[in-house]
Design an enzyme around this catalytic site. Structure first.
Site, PDB file in Angstrom:
ATOM      1  N   CYS B  93      52.428  40.787  52.455  1.00 43.30           N
ATOM      2  CA  CYS B  93      52.228  42.329  50.738  1.00 43.30           C
ATOM      3  C   CYS B  93      52.977  43.178  51.841  1.00 43.30           C
ATOM      4  O   CYS B  93      53.728  43.607  52.476  1.00 43.30           O
ATOM      5  CB  CYS B  93      50.819  41.891  50.064  1.00 43.30           C
ATOM      6  SG  CYS B  93      51.743  43.114  48.224  1.00 43.30           S
ATOM      7  N   HIS B 191      49.710  36.960  48.011  1.00 40.92           N
ATOM      8  CA  HIS B 191      49.240  38.107  48.518  1.00 40.92           C
ATOM      9  C   HIS B 191      47.426  37.463  48.715  1.00 40.92           C
ATOM     10  O   HIS B 191      47.143  35.994  48.498  1.00 40.92           O
ATOM     11  CB  HIS B 191      49.162  39.561  47.384  1.00 40.92           C
ATOM     12  CG  HIS B 191      47.992  39.425  47.015  1.00 40.92           C
ATOM     13  ND1 HIS B 191      48.354  40.027  45.485  1.00 40.92           N
ATOM     14  CD2 HIS B 191      46.862  38.794  46.192  1.00 40.92           C
ATOM     15  CE1 HIS B 191      47.839  40.435  44.327  1.00 40.92           C
ATOM     16  NE2 HIS B 191      46.739  39.279  45.064  1.00 40.92           N
TER      17      HIS B 191
END
Lengths: 413, 235
Positions: B93, B191
């Protein structure tokens, strides 16, 4: 009795009717629908209802509902209090709360962290209570650094008296633009969101192993303000140095911290601890949180934990000798993303009888497996209960999982 | 191989917003269950990044910590030296974007990255939040990726990297691909605990560092994968 204009009176009355219907049909606590109906008919209803009330707004990531309840209980010593006792913490819930008791001279409103600037602007509340900020339902909630910045902007240039926890660096930063702040050393156990200075990004230095240790940025002047109120073990210490044994019925360190905040807030309304404290001690459970329910000889303590900091607090009030049922969902109000499970240190449960359920039980099962915690996977809460022998059981659930358990027991409060 | 596998978690104080610790814990568990001794090093952003690690992990975070993280990694240089030594890296991310030449800051302004991957990122029009599923590049021999994304980034891949996967559900890089890899560096928008949902990806990182691995009991991993993939790939 009511100084409200006719339109606002009508809006408020129709809202109350909707709330009654919601409760009568068993669809909810009625605290949101009533306010929605009212706001639809009179968009300025919240401002009008808040006018002339002595109002406190309470916001934080964790402990909002409980602290709102504690403050409301204390202020009843002074007069009637309108409050959103069931955690409906957005403007519709506020309208509903204030409508239900228009004559009350006092109001205590739990406010969602994101809505605080808007609600402060609308209500012009005289007291604002800020306790903690940590990661929470990140798929829909605002990033917390940003949130604290919005608090700063909302508080700057206002006359509101802020009561804030100076052991939480982000809350301290968020509160420090206010004209007047009473600092409460309420402790902070969850440190994972405050390693860095909110002002400059530098490292924050703090003594490890002490919940309300001094902290300071290594690179700029931002540091912990001198507290006016202190939580010291079982006691609150007031600004005059007097020590008050809390002796709450609500369990755990987090609630002792909430209670000191409530005492400081009561003092801001002119209510001294010797009158406020007996009121705080009367509170046993809050909208089902900490309540005990019973089925077939199983006595279950219900704990709500919505995020990593909340789980840490919940573990604090469970007992290692009791079996424990964990239930996790990922509906809208819980956050659809379960990644936060990996921020909770579940190793504390090793060796206990652990039952895992909820819509996202497989996420939790893998999490426990990786943590080396043994567990039994069950289809639903009832299956866990019937698998356990009679006796005391701890239950920790996140938001909608908690509400569904609470509903099984007649929306236990 | 040295006596124990060194897993280095970069800047948990800045970039660990979405359960990123999960990737560390999953790698550690999967190595230990194979009898590989593990040492986990948490490197705060005020400390130097050690060069002697085997697997480096960096996670997701808000805009300001992302900018601070990029500045400190560039100034420190330890991660660059570790990669030159042949260490592997999983960047997630915000951490993924940092590895490129540039990424979007708080107001969308370009912020320089640290240039370990040939990618450049900017801010998209809207936030991508939800489950993601993607077919992995066949050269890696991995099953379907599953995970959760929550970002506003759009990432353009340069010729120096290969897309990690092609999306079936979700946004990823924004052009129908998700993540990328080059050498032993993997970047992804999946993520937080991406490796919990993709144990084969965890094993790829472990194999790069420690060689062939014996099989292990994957039943909890598989049950979770099947449930999540079933939920998003419904016909």
């Amino acid at each position: 009795m009511s100084q409200l204009p006719l339109r606002a009176q009508l809006a408020s009355a129709l809202g109350r009717t909707a709330a009654t219907l919601s409760r009568a049909t068993g669809r909810g606590d009625g605290s949101v629908i009533g306010g929605r109906v009212g706001l639809l008919l009179e968009p300025d209803l919240l401002r009008k209802l808040a006018h002339e009330k002595k109002l406190a707004l309470v916001s934080a990531t964790n402990g909002k509902t409980t602290t709102t309840r504690l403050i409301a209980s204390a202020l009843q010593e002074l007069g009637e209090v309108a409050t959103n006792a069931f955690g409906a913490n957005m403007p519709a819930g506020h309208v509903s709360a204030l409508s239900s008791n228009k004559a009350a001279p006092y109001g205590v409103l739990e406010v969602d962290e994101k809505y605080l600037p808007e609600v402060l602007d609308t209500t012009e509340a005289g007291v604002v209570v800020l306790m903690n900020l940590s990661r929470d339902q990140m798929d829909r909630a605002a990033e917390i650094w940003l949130l604290a910045q919005k608090w700063r902007r909302a508080l700057a240039g206002r006359p509101a008296h802020v009561i804030a926890n100076c052991d939480d660096p982000l809350v301290t930063w968020g509160a420090s633009t206010a004209a007047r702040v009473t600092w409460v050393a309420g402790g902070q156990r969850w440190h994972e969101d405050s390693w860095c200075c909110p002002e400059c990004g530098g490292p924050l230095d703090r003594a490890e192993g002490i919940v309300n240790a001094d902290w300071a940025c290594r690179e700029c002047t931002f540091s912990r303000p001198e507290p006016n109120w202190i939580l010291d073990g079982e006691d609150a210490i007031d600004p005059y140095g007097h020590r008050w044994r809390l002796d709450l019925q609500l369990p755990g360190t987090a609630n002792r911290s909430n209670a000191v905040v409530a005492l400081a807030t009561a003092a801001a309304f002119g209510l001294e601890p010797q009158r406020a404290l007996p009121r705080l001690r009367e509170v046993k459970s809050v909208a089902g949180r900490y309540t005990t329910v019973e089925r077939d000889g199983r006595v279950m303590k219900l704990l709500l934990a919505k995020n990593p900091a909340g789980w840490l607090e919940a573990f604090d009030v469970t007992r290692p000798d009791r079996p424990i049922v964990l239930s996790v969902n990922a509906q809208g109000p819980d956050g659809r993303d379960t990644s936060w499970l990996w921020d909770v240190d579940y190793r504390i449960l090793a060796g206990r009888h652990v039952y895992v359920t909820g819509e996202r039980r497989l996420d939790l099962a893998l999490r426990l497996d990786v943590a080396g915690v043994g567990f039994i996977l069950v289809d639903d809460f009832s299956q866990a209960v019937s698998a356990l022998p009679p006796g005391d059981i701890d239950v920790i659930a996140n938001y909608t999982a908690f509400q569904s358990i609470r509903t099984e027991f007649g929306r236990a409060v | 191989m040295q006596s124990s596998l060194r897993i280095v978690w970069i800047y948990p104080d800045l970039l660990s917003t979405y359960g990123d610790q999960g990737n560390v814990l999953v790698l550690e568990q999967r190595a230990r269950r194979r009898g590989i001794p593990v040492e986990v090093v948490h490197v705060r952003s005020s400390d130097p990044v050690p060069e002697q690690g085997d697997i480096y992990l960096i996670g997701g975070g808000e805009d300001r910590p992302q900018i601070l993280g990029a500045e400190r990694l560039r100034r420190d240089g330890g991660l660059h030296r570790a990669i030159q030594r042949g260490a592997s890296l999983l960047a997630v991310c915000a951490g993924y974007q940092i590895m490129g030449s540039v990424f979007g800051g708080e107001e969308g302004q370009p912020v320089p990255g640290i240039g370990l991957l040939d990618i450049s990122s900017g801010r998209g029009e809207r936030r991508s939040v939800g489950e993601l599923a993607a077919e992995v590049d066949p050269s890696l021999g991995l099953p379907t990726l599953t995970g959760f994304e929550n970002h506003m980034g759009v990432t353009r891949l340069g010729p120096g990297v290969t897309p990690l996967s092609r999306t079936l559900v979700g946004t990823g890089n924004g052009d129908g691909t998700e993540g990328c890899f080059a050498g032993k560096i993997i970047g992804t928008y999946l993520h937080g605990p991406a490796l919990a949902r993709n144990p084969a990806l965890a094993d790829l990182l472990l194999r790069w560092a420690a060689g062939p691995l014996p099989a292990m009991d994957d039943s909890w991993y598989e049950r979770l994968r099947n449930e999540r993939l079933g939920a998003v790939l419904k016909p």
